[in-house]
Each structure stands twice: as structure tokens, then as C-alpha cells.
Design a protein around this motif. Sequence first.
Motif, mmCIF file in Angstrom:
data_model
loop_
_atom_site.group_PDB
_atom_site.id
_atom_site.type_symbol
_atom_site.label_atom_id
_atom_site.label_comp_id
_atom_site.label_asym_id
_atom_site.label_seq_id
_atom_site.Cartn_x
_atom_site.Cartn_y
_atom_site.Cartn_z
ATOM 1 N N VAL A 1 0.843 -1.200 0.000
ATOM 2 C CA VAL A 1 0.000 0.000 0.000
ATOM 3 C C VAL A 1 0.874 1.245 0.000
ATOM 4 O O VAL A 1 0.574 2.231 -0.691
ATOM 5 N N ALA A 2 1.963 1.224 0.792
ATOM 6 C CA ALA A 2 2.858 2.381 0.836
ATOM 7 C C ALA A 2 3.478 2.651 -0.524
ATOM 8 O O ALA A 2 3.607 3.815 -0.948
ATOM 9 N N VAL A 3 3.894 1.619 -1.216
ATOM 10 C CA VAL A 3 4.462 1.792 -2.554
ATOM 11 C C VAL A 3 3.433 2.426 -3.488
ATOM 12 O O VAL A 3 3.752 3.321 -4.287
ATOM 13 N N ILE A 4 2.190 1.966 -3.408
ATOM 14 C CA ILE A 4 1.131 2.528 -4.236
ATOM 15 C C ILE A 4 0.935 4.007 -3.917
ATOM 16 O O ILE A 4 0.775 4.843 -4.832
ATOM 17 N N VAL A 5 0.964 4.341 -2.614
ATOM 18 C CA VAL A 5 0.822 5.743 -2.224
ATOM 19 C C VAL A 5 1.981 6.570 -2.758
ATOM 20 O O VAL A 5 1.787 7.703 -3.254
ATOM 21 N N TRP B 1 11.238 17.843 4.462
ATOM 22 C CA TRP B 1 10.638 16.761 5.234
ATOM 23 C C TRP B 1 9.984 15.669 4.402
ATOM 24 O O TRP B 1 9.896 14.518 4.852
ATOM 25 N N ALA B 2 9.552 15.994 3.220
ATOM 26 C CA ALA B 2 8.876 14.968 2.414
ATOM 27 C C ALA B 2 9.790 13.772 2.122
ATOM 28 O O ALA B 2 9.380 12.613 2.280
ATOM 29 N N PRO B 3 11.024 13.986 1.683
ATOM 30 C CA PRO B 3 11.896 12.822 1.445
ATOM 31 C C PRO B 3 12.199 12.033 2.729
ATOM 32 O O PRO B 3 12.280 10.803 2.712
ATOM 33 N N HIS C 1 2.857 8.803 7.570
ATOM 34 C CA HIS C 1 4.001 9.664 7.279
ATOM 35 C C HIS C 1 4.061 10.064 5.804
ATOM 36 O O HIS C 1 4.818 10.982 5.448
ATOM 37 N N LEU C 2 3.335 9.382 4.958
ATOM 38 C CA LEU C 2 3.418 9.628 3.509
ATOM 39 C C LEU C 2 2.601 10.858 3.142
ATOM 40 O O LEU C 2 1.494 10.783 2.603
ATOM 41 N N ALA D 1 0.588 11.935 11.391
ATOM 42 C CA ALA D 1 1.305 10.908 12.143
ATOM 43 C C ALA D 1 1.575 11.290 13.599
ATOM 44 O O ALA D 1 2.092 10.467 14.354
ATOM 45 N N MET D 2 1.213 12.514 13.999
ATOM 46 C CA MET D 2 1.561 12.957 15.343
ATOM 47 C C MET D 2 0.867 12.113 16.413
ATOM 48 O O MET D 2 1.456 11.820 17.467
ATOM 49 N N SER D 3 -0.360 11.700 16.172
ATOM 50 C CA SER D 3 -1.085 10.891 17.166
ATOM 51 C C SER D 3 -0.366 9.579 17.434
ATOM 52 O O SER D 3 -0.371 9.079 18.566
ATOM 53 N N GLY D 4 0.235 9.003 16.417
ATOM 54 C CA GLY D 4 0.973 7.758 16.607
ATOM 55 C C GLY D 4 2.149 7.929 17.536
ATOM 56 O O GLY D 4 2.442 7.044 18.361
#
Length: 913
Positions: free
Chosen positions: A185-189, A216-218, A722-723, A735-738
Amino acid sequence: MVKPGVVEIVQEIRGKQVLAYAFMPGIIPRIRSFAESGFGWLAFLMAAIYNAVRLLPNGHPYLDPANRGKYGVRHVIAQAANNLKMTRSNIDQIVIFFALLVGFIILVLQFVLLAMGLVLQTAHAAGPTFGGGMFSTPAPDNDIAFILLHTVLGVPGMFGSYASTPFHIAMHGLFQFYSLAMLIVAVIVVLYYVLVIVGETAQTGTPFGKRFNHIWAPIRLVVALGLLVPIANGLNSGQYITLYAAKLGSGLATNGWLLFNESLTNGLGTSDESLVARPSIPDTAAIVKFMALARTCKESYERVLNNQGNSGNVVFTIEPYLVKNPLINQQIPTNSAGFYQTALQFYKNNDIIISFGAADPTGGRMNFNQNTGGIKPYCGEVVIRTNAVTQVGALEVQEGYFNMIMFLWQNPRIADFAEVMAYKKLPNSQGGCTLNTSNADINCNDGVRAPFIDQLIRDMHDQFDATVTDARNNMIAAGGFSVPPEVLIKGWGGAGIWYNSIAQMNGALFSAAFNLPSPNRLPVPMQTISESRRMHDENLGGNEYFAPHQSDGNAIEFEDPNDYLVAEVLYYAFKVWGEDGIYMDSDVTPKNNIILDTLNFLFGTDGLFSMRENKDIHPLAQLVGIGKGIVDSTVRNLFAATIFSVGGGLFEKIPQFAGMGAFLNVASGMLVSLATVGLTVGFILYYVLPFLPFIYFFFAVGTWLKSVFEAMVGVPLWALAHLKIDGHGLPGDMAMSGYFMIFEIFIRPILTVFGLLASIVIFSAMVRVLNEIFPLVTDNLTGFDGTDAGATLFGGTPLEFKRSVIDEFFFTVVYTIVVYMIATSCFKMIDLVPKSILRWMGSGVQGFADAQGDAKEGLVQYAAMGGMTMSGQLAGTLTSGGRLAGNAAGTVIGNIGPGGGGGSRITGGGGTP
């Protein structure tokens, strides 16, 4: 007991600490040297790479080997960032710049993890007794939290030296399958974001689009993919972060709990004396009266039989014996100090029966073999209840009661009473009369006046009370109230275990104190009269019950004429003792207030009146003591209800006693109702209340365990969060809640320990303040004399209450209920503190374990309903069975008809009553 290997584990941890600290002075200069030299070469290498893609121009000072060590990595990265142009034509520069940046971040993280590893082994060397670092668990194989984590997750080597089971291996495979699915799924995103970036670049003319965060994106892309890749045992790095957060947090809580207990003598942080409530012993007048009659019986028999000279020069004496079948007996010595253990061994730690009797003085004329141990219990028997207890206080109470019976048997004033009774009533005043004590209220010729008996009862009650007080003080002096090592070694997960020991300590002491010695058999003449009265003549009662004649004036026949002579003396003594009311000073003993005395007897609420008076006793110990008293009274009421049911069933089948049968059945029903309520309340106070800290705490441990498992499933979703190509910071907006959830798993164990300590200390503080203000509250309800203007809230002149003792009783009941409500509300903090305190960090995240309903809320209701149902069914079974048995016996007797039960001659001697 501490399991084998715990001490060795602790020593090993301590050894590692010492070794690490010894190694630190040598390693610190090497680290500094490596940072100054090694990172200098790294900065020079990065500068050369940036020069190759034109981010640093030729001839830049950073490219001169002579300047190596004069600048750092951050300087090189900053200079390259200033020269970076985010355009399509410079795509090679952008890729190289961020690749080196991510690589350096990963390198820094590796050093951070290495430093943490050193800290975990070396920090907090002067910590708790069980040693280890601040985050390390000293005995993982014994730690409850680790055992739970391994049982659920089964990661080998993570939580102790346990191996995975087939179930765990299968679950790890499922986790791996799940992580790979989320990786796809991450790869697809990521591919989707590539298309989005290309499209936004073409639309806006800005490389990567206007939303793309070039810093931050990379990094988020690298972090997301890194969290999802399985690394060992089928678990990905994000799941291992969760496991280490749980492990380090558990170690932190365990060491905090151990540190807290190092400076305390008990888990409540109060004096040991406050943990043991003061039992209010029951009325002792009955056993004192019995011992006075037994001593009168001894005096009378010895005068009669010795004066007759049954066997030449044989001197007949009645002494206390231990007896058991078939012909085994042992006389208790005059100095009985230390004899209690011998008595326990004689009866094999069962109840001790003291028989006041004698061996055959006639050379076989009397058949003594029918009596237990060959001893005829001329003057009755006393049973001392012994419970299988190990607490010092309870054992000393039982031994003290044994010694008190011997003290009463040899007491000079009781001996004087017996001598006067025998001297006045035996024919020809057999024997003289020389008193041991000087008292104006007892005289050989004038007899005994009521003040003598009143003072004797008060003094003997004080002696019994002193016996219990001494046992309590010795129990406190013996110590043993601290949390034992076998509990501490279980870590923070066992922090709630010790508090139930308050119930064990107080319950054993209260049970022993309430079980006063009791008559097991009346003196032979009184037993003969009682049997005759039950069978043929119930018209005499009260002080005339033991008269040696029927209501028509005819004398009761005895097998031995001497029994009749002694019966006359005992009848006289019984009347002298019982003509005047018994006066006692204590609020919890008879005081000519029949309503209060009845309430105390039926409900077992003796401890209520002393609860507000004994402010130095911890309220948890006091409530347990009250609950124990109520439970004991409930058992007594159930027994009485069964006896009444048998009697009611018996008499309702006999026409002439039908009214008595109906009365007994009504009394039985009343006692059943009292027993039902009493068992419910007593069960909650004695069994449930001291368990509340453990129950709330254990459920809190379970909630934390559920949060860990939730995180194991949720971490791959956290990685996907994170994506994001826009937003600032590593977590972004999603992702902050995690991160908060991972931190909550780490910090929750020690917050749960804080919740436990807060609940205990706040409960104690609130009850102590309630003790001070409760008189003001009740006075405002019932009124008080306004002249008491000098009364103050804390200290000063006490207010004069203007209400009756009945008001005091019911207000004290209300007080106890309020204290119980305070306890239940305070113990909820064990859940509330770790559940809600993260709001101080601005976090509103909540796991599904916190969102579900509180199973503990209904515990008291379930206990009350279960106690009421169980007591009702038990009482119904006992009373119904007793009534049926009574009906069967009554039917037989009714069919025989009046006078069919036998003649008027009753055999005396030592027969069983």
C-alpha cells in the motif's frame, strides 16, 4: 519466596553497572577523538560529493585537505543547501543532496541508539535495591508485566529468557504478512504522489509543485518505508519500537516502585500501628459467669466427697484436663504458662477442650470410661476455638484466651465467691470459710453483694481486653508489614498485591478476638436439670431455670445423691449472679440499652463506635475490621436461624406447642433477613474493599497490555500516515497521534503506579478530615447546645452532642457508608491518572482499551447481588432443611402423645447434653 536465580540476576546487573562505570573514563576521550577526526573526514567526503554535482564550486575552502577538521558536516550541508536550486534541470543535485542528508540522519540515529544502549546499562547506578539501569527490569523472568507481554506477543529474548510457542510463531507470521501488505500500500501511495508531483510541476511550473516540502517529504518517505520493512521474527521496525517502548516503560515503572518502597516500612507510607485496627471484644460476662459456676462446682464437690471419705484417705480434687478418646487425658499444670503449645499438639491444632473434672476416686464404683479420656467432667467443659492462622497477633490472642481460662480458674476473687456459695448452701456448712481477699461486698455469713460481681465482670473484661491489646502490640512490634521481596520481585505489575494483606492481618486478629472461649458442657447437676426441664417442665425460666425441682415442687431425681447437694449450691450461685443487671462501661457492651445491645449483637457492628474515635488507625484497616465483625455475626445468625427452624418445625406439629412453633418460625425468618443483608455488607467490606486496589491496578495493567497489542496492529497504519508531501516536521499533520500513542505506552506504567499511590494517600487524607468535620455535620442535622461556643473544627473543646445513643448508631452507619464511597471513588484514580494525564501535552488520543466500558464499575453491584443471592439460598436451604427435620421429629412426638416420652427420672453424670 524469591525464585532461584533472582539474587544472581541482581548481582549480575550490579556487576555490569560497575564494569560500565569503570570503562567510562577510558571511552569518553576515544569518543571525543573519533568525533574530532572521523567526522572531519566525513565532512570532507560530503564536500567532494557535493562538488561533483556542482553544489560546491571548485576551489571552495571545504575542498582543501589542509582545512579538514576546521569545519563540520552541518557546515557542508548548509553551504550546499544555499546553492541548491529547486528546478527541473537540477534534478541530479536534488537527489544527491537529499540522499546524503538522509544517510547522515541514519548515521546519527545509529549513534543515538548506541548511546541509549550504554545508558540503559550504566545509568542510575545508585538506584533501587534490585538494581539495574533506570529503564532495565532487574528480574525479567519474574516480572508480571514481562510475563504478560511475552504470553501475549511471544517475542523470543525480548521479555525474559522465554522462547516463542507455536501460537506466537504463527502470530508473528501473520504480523509479517500484514506488514508486507501495508508496504505494498505504501508503494502505491508513493507512486500516486510521484504522479501528483509531476502533474503539479507541469501545472505550476515549480519543481515538485508548490505543496512539496523539500526538507521533510523525502525524510518521511524514508521513515515510512523503514517502519514497514520486517526485520526479525516477522515484525517490522515500527513494531519493535513499540515493544522497546513497552519494555523501557515497564522497567522505569518497576524501578520507581522499588525506589518508593526502599524508604517505607509498609505500602501505605504510614506507621505500622495504624495498619492494625483495635478489635472490640464481645461481652465477656457469660464466660466469667460460667467460670464462677465451674469453680463453685469444684468447691462444692470437693467439700461433699472429701467429707464423706469415699475411699479412706483419698483426697478428691477437680482439676482442668485435656481429654480425648479412648482413655487419653493430660492434666493442665497449675502454672500453665507456655502450656498452650502442648495443648495444640494434644489436639493436633484443632479446637482445645478443657474439661473440669476428675478421675475415678472410688476404685471403680463409678463408670468413668463413658467419659472422654476417662475424666468425668463434673464441672463442665470450655472450648477454645483455634483457627489455622499464622499471624503473630491472632496466635497470641488464642494463647491469651487459653491462659485467661486458667487465670479465671485460679482467680482468688472467683475462689472466694465459690467458697461463700458452698459454705452457705451445703448442709452443716461442710468445711470452713476463709476468704483469700478483703472486700466489703463479700462475706462468709452475709454472702455476696451485687457490686462485687459488677466489679469482677469489669475487671475480667479489662483482662480479656488487655490480652487482645497485648497481642496486637506484639503483632505490630514483630513487623512484617513491608511489601515482601517475593512481591517486589514481580515488578510494577504486582504493586497492588500487597494491599490485600491488610484484610488478612486484621481478619485473623478480629476473628481470634471475637472467638471468646465458650462453655461446651454445663456442670453435671445443671446439665441434668436442663435435660429434665426440656423434656418435662418448661414452666420455670429465668433465674429459676436451674432450680433442682419441678414447677410442681417435686424434686428432680439424680443418679448420685451428691449431685443434688451440688445442684442446690449452683442454683443459689446462679441466682446470686443473675439477680442484678450487668453493668459495663464500654459503648459496645451491655449497658441496659436493649435496643443498642440487640443491634450490636445481630449486626456485629461493635467496631462502628470506635471507628471515628480511633483516628490513628488507617480507615482501610477499620473498614476491614467492621466487615469481619459483620461476617461473623452473619454466620452466627444463620446458625441461630437454623436452630429456630428446627424448633419451629418440631413444635408446630405438637398441638399444645403450636404457638411456640409459630414464634420460632417468625424469629428464624427475621434472622434469615438479617443474615442476607449482613452477608452482603460484610462481603463487600471484608472481601471486596481490600481487593479494590489490586483489582483496579490489575485491570490498569491489562489496559496497558491491550494498548501495546493495539499499537502492534496500528504501527503499519502509523507508518502510512508519514506519507505526506506537504506540512512541516517529521510527523506532518497525520502521524503525530501515533507518536503520542507510542509515548503513552512508554509512560503509562509509571503513571499507573502514581495513580495507585495517589488513590491511597487521598483516601486516607479525606477520611481523616471527615473524622474532624463529621461531628459538625451531624450536629447541624440534630441540633446542639449553643453554649458550646468554644468548639473548634480542629482541636479545641469538643461539641456536646444532644442526641441519643440510637442516633449515634445510625449516624455511624452513615459515616461508614460515606467512607466506603470515598474509597471506591479514590481507587478509580488508578485508571484515571494514566488515562487522562497526557492532555497536559495537548494530546487527546485514546486507545480502544480506554474507550471501552469500565468492567470494574459493576463489581460492587455484582458482589452485592451475588452475596444477597448466595446468602438467601444458603439460609433458605438451612432453614427449610431444619424445619423439615423438626416436622419429622414433631410428628413422631405428637403421635406418641402426652407423657409418652418417658418418666421423670433423669440420669445424671457426664452424659452428653
